[in-house]
Design a protein around this motif. Structure first.
Motif, short mmCIF file in Angstrom:
data_model
loop_
_atom_site.label_atom_id
_atom_site.label_comp_id
_atom_site.label_asym_id
_atom_site.label_seq_id
_atom_site.Cartn_x
_atom_site.Cartn_y
_atom_site.Cartn_z
N TYR A 188 21.79 4.90 -32.50
CA TYR A 188 22.93 6.49 -31.37
C TYR A 188 22.31 7.03 -32.42
CZ TYR A 188 27.44 8.71 -31.02
OH TYR A 188 28.34 10.37 -30.42
N THR A 236 26.81 13.76 -24.66
CA THR A 236 26.10 12.41 -24.98
C THR A 236 24.68 12.09 -23.61
OG1 THR A 236 28.05 11.23 -26.62
CG2 THR A 236 25.01 10.13 -25.44
N TYR A 250 22.68 17.69 -28.71
CA TYR A 250 23.54 16.26 -27.90
C TYR A 250 23.06 15.35 -28.54
CZ TYR A 250 23.14 18.76 -23.14
OH TYR A 250 23.25 20.17 -22.45
N ASN A 251 24.92 14.50 -28.32
CA ASN A 251 24.76 12.98 -29.39
C ASN A 251 23.31 12.46 -28.34
OD1 ASN A 251 26.80 13.23 -31.12
ND2 ASN A 251 27.71 13.09 -29.92
N VAL A 297 29.62 4.17 -25.81
CA VAL A 297 29.70 5.15 -26.71
C VAL A 297 31.37 6.01 -26.24
CG1 VAL A 297 28.70 8.15 -25.78
CG2 VAL A 297 27.25 5.35 -26.04
N GLN A 302 33.20 7.36 -28.90
CA GLN A 302 33.06 9.23 -29.16
C GLN A 302 34.58 9.65 -28.78
OE1 GLN A 302 29.05 10.25 -28.47
NE2 GLN A 302 30.42 11.14 -26.78
N SER A 324 34.85 12.03 -23.62
CA SER A 324 33.21 11.70 -24.25
C SER A 324 32.66 12.63 -22.24
CB SER A 324 33.10 10.63 -23.85
OG SER A 324 32.89 9.98 -25.48
#
Length: 307
Positions: A77, A87, A113-114, A148, A152, A156
């Motif tokens: 990640y 993401t 972005y992630n 994720v 987050q 998200s």
């Protein structure tokens, strides 16, 4: 008369054994993570070396989870430089690994972005005896997506991106009822219509053998050994249940996943969609062949539906 019947039976048994033998070989060659002579390793370049050096030094987290069938799966990640709830999920291709997606990890990271990039089961550092061609991986990836969201927060927003088998993987995810509402956009690059279609094409290209009887028999073997059939693993069937925006990308001269498959996938989805064919690009090479056009198309699609 009895000798004639026995002779016929022996012939049928021999034919049956030949069919089973070839079909079992097809199953093993297609679904076990062994060296594949037909896959060309990417030639090391200065650019690729720089990309790998970037990935080695960039801040990232090593994630792990356990699949529903008790396999240890790995992912990285890469958080964005500036905090964001957006993401990109990046899925690699057949016999690839998370590091082989470094160009796309870097690209999306540069966009702010992630990025999460898993090793698919039976690839890279992830455990697994059989390759799922996106069908088994869809369940694994639902768990990654939920990880994720847990990390987050429920606000998200996630885009699914995949190339080759990864492209098929995100398309197969698209029709899942359990797909989190946080998934907003899908971008697929050179994914196939179904496992049955792709293996039928490869069987003809590599061995000059027909679909019948080998693909159906190999599919039954796969169902017993790996837990899925070639026919249920269908991007088209899953896309027919999808309403999310999808950008379809393909190389114009793809000889591994034939370019014609993109049109069938494009027709199947029910949501907003766009298509981008890169002239002269071979399999998985669209980004390298036309980086400027690729970047423009992807960023525009994300601006339209994600941002």
């Amino acid at each position: 008369m009895k000798k004639w019947i026995v002779g016929i039976c022996i012939v049928f048994v021999i034919i049956g054994l030949i069919i089973f033998g070839i079909s079992y070989y097809l199953f093993k060659y297609a679904e076990t993570p062994t060296n594949k002579g037909f896959i060309k390793s990417e030639t090391a370049s200065v650019e690729l070396k720089r990309e790998n050096e970037w990935l080695n030094r960039i801040k990232k987290l090593n994630w792990e989870l356990t699949s529903d069938d008790n396999l240890k799966l790995k992912a990285i990640y890469v958080p964005a430089e500036k905090k964001t709830n957006k993401t990109i999920f990046v899925a690699h291709g057949f016999m690839g690994k998370k590091e082989s997606m470094v160009r796309f990890i870097h690209f999306y990271h540069d966009q702010g972005y992630n990025v999460i990039a898993p090793d698919a089961r039976a690839h890279g550092q992830s455990q697994g005896k059989y390759i799922g061609y996106g069908w088994l991986e869809r369940n694994d990836n639902l768990k990654w997506l939920n990880k994720v969201i847990d990390y987050q927060g429920t606000d998200s927003k996630i885009t699914l991106f995949g190339i080759s088998m990864g492209g098929a993987t995100v398309m197969m995810l698209s029709g899942e009822k359990r797909l989190p509402v946080q998934v907003k956009v899908i971008i697929e690059d050179c994914g196939y219509t179904s496992v049955a279609d792709e293996l039928t094409y490869q069987l003809k290209q590599m061995y000059k053998l027909p679909k019948i009887p080998f693909i159906p028999v190999a599919s039954v073997i796969s169902k017993f050994k790996a837990g899925y059939s070639f026919y249920e693993a269908s991007s088209i069937k899953q896309l027919s249940k999808n309403k999310l925006p999808v950008l379809f990308i393909h190389g114009g001269t793809d000889k591994f996943v034939p370019t014609e498959m993109i049109y069938k996938n494009y027709a199947a989805t029910k949501g907003p969609k766009d298509i981008f064919i890169v002239s002269g690009a071979e399999h998985g090479n669209s980004f390298t062949k036309d980086k400027s056009g690729y970047t423009k198309k992807v960023t525009h699609f994300l601006e339209q539906y994600f941002n």
